[in-house]
Design an enzyme around this catalytic site. Sequence first.
Site, PDB file in Angstrom:
ATOM      1  N   TYR A  67       0.956  -1.259  -0.072  1.00 24.48           N
ATOM      2  CA  TYR A  67       0.048  -0.033  -0.160  1.00 24.48           C
ATOM      3  C   TYR A  67       0.805   1.285  -0.149  1.00 24.48           C
ATOM      4  O   TYR A  67       1.609   1.320   0.997  1.00 24.48           O
ATOM      5  CB  TYR A  67      -1.091   0.004   1.215  1.00 24.48           C
ATOM      6  CG  TYR A  67      -2.011  -0.961   1.444  1.00 24.48           C
ATOM      7  CD1 TYR A  67      -2.287  -1.799   0.334  1.00 24.48           C
ATOM      8  CD2 TYR A  67      -2.533  -1.510   2.728  1.00 24.48           C
ATOM      9  CE1 TYR A  67      -3.020  -2.983   0.485  1.00 24.48           C
ATOM     10  CE2 TYR A  67      -3.200  -2.466   2.773  1.00 24.48           C
ATOM     11  CZ  TYR A  67      -3.713  -3.291   1.687  1.00 24.48           C
ATOM     12  OH  TYR A  67      -4.469  -4.262   2.054  1.00 24.48           O
ATOM     13  N   PHE A 224     -12.391  -5.667   1.787  1.00 22.31           N
ATOM     14  CA  PHE A 224     -13.455  -5.315   0.859  1.00 22.31           C
ATOM     15  C   PHE A 224     -14.966  -5.587   1.578  1.00 22.31           C
ATOM     16  O   PHE A 224     -15.834  -6.055   0.798  1.00 22.31           O
ATOM     17  CB  PHE A 224     -13.480  -6.011  -0.634  1.00 22.31           C
ATOM     18  CG  PHE A 224     -12.562  -5.580  -1.427  1.00 22.31           C
ATOM     19  CD1 PHE A 224     -11.789  -4.410  -1.243  1.00 22.31           C
ATOM     20  CD2 PHE A 224     -12.082  -6.204  -2.762  1.00 22.31           C
ATOM     21  CE1 PHE A 224     -10.734  -3.715  -1.860  1.00 22.31           C
ATOM     22  CE2 PHE A 224     -10.975  -5.508  -3.533  1.00 22.31           C
ATOM     23  CZ  PHE A 224     -10.495  -4.047  -3.415  1.00 22.31           C
ATOM     24  N   ALA A 227     -17.551  -3.559  -0.173  1.00 19.38           N
ATOM     25  CA  ALA A 227     -17.239  -4.031  -1.626  1.00 19.38           C
ATOM     26  C   ALA A 227     -17.095  -2.939  -2.473  1.00 19.38           C
ATOM     27  O   ALA A 227     -17.654  -2.280  -3.196  1.00 19.38           O
ATOM     28  CB  ALA A 227     -18.751  -4.609  -2.174  1.00 19.38           C
ATOM     29  N   THR A 232     -22.095   1.038   0.765  1.00 20.55           N
ATOM     30  CA  THR A 232     -22.363   2.215   1.514  1.00 20.55           C
ATOM     31  C   THR A 232     -23.647   2.732   0.972  1.00 20.55           C
ATOM     32  O   THR A 232     -24.151   3.732   1.467  1.00 20.55           O
ATOM     33  CB  THR A 232     -21.351   3.245   1.195  1.00 20.55           C
ATOM     34  OG1 THR A 232     -21.201   3.938  -0.224  1.00 20.55           O
ATOM     35  CG2 THR A 232     -19.987   2.845   1.634  1.00 20.55           C
TER      36      THR A 232
END
Length: 327
Positions: A67, A224, A227, A232
């Site tokens: 990351y 995830f 997703a 949301t």
Amino acid sequence: MPDHTPDHAPGKRTGLHRRHRIGSLSVAPLNLGGNVFGWTADEATSFDVLDAYTAAGGNFLDTADVYSAWIEGNSGGESETVIGDWMAARGNRDDIVVATKAGAHPQHQGLAPATLRAAVEDSLRRLRTDRIDLFYTHYDDESIEVSEIIGTLDELVREGKLREIAASNISPARLRASLDFSAETGSARYVALQPHYNLVEREAYEGELSGIAERENLAVMPYFALAAGFLTGKYRAGQDATGARAGKAAPYLETERGRSVLRALEAVALAHDAEPATIALAWLAARPTVTAPVASARHLGQLPTLLAMADTELLDEELELLTEASV
């Protein structure tokens, strides 16, 4: 929908203060994702999110050495660096459970013994610490024998550089072989699993992997969990999807399953005066074997919705409605 999530001010005890066991570790029921740190959240914003999460009772951070190497100008390790600098600035290393991963960094691809060792050393340096609490193999490397991977991880545990080990993105057969090797040799064993799992992505985890997790008492931290933002509720049919993750979230709108899940989420959210994301995380947390879903906030305003999951208990009929909608 107005925000009526609980007040998570410092000093007020909430569900986030509850702790679950992962081997020798004790963690909050929400695993704060660090993938956004150094990507869509700059250092100052990341510090604000981390401060608010820990003030609310959280102690469990998830990151990875890769990351965010996918961003132009980044090389990987940006998230670990932000977390390391934050822990150093706050002097709270002993209060935090840090999970990171190796195997996908551009300079440390795969799980060969020398690669694993180099990745661990770099992560320790960026995190500004002498040990990693929970260390994942980010992606399995089937070119390397299980005995070599577990053997190297066992050495690193014995050296005190890793406290507990875990796997992500691994097949049932390789997970089973890894656990068997640990049992046969008395080596360090995987205590946790991080699968791709949420209301619209169930098939890959439910079945063989979840069966192994249950039988072997593995803690499960799904990634995830929302997703890529789809759960949301901010993506709607007929609207252009925008944002850093829109490309991954938008396709769910094209399926009846995705639309069905959104309808069910909205109905349950309305009953709880909550946000759909809170309900999606609460459903996931209630699933068998799940210990702490991974979810991230790229700014402070997104955090209360995530924190609220720890204080949201869904009724059996609500869980059933969501489960059936997601089949």
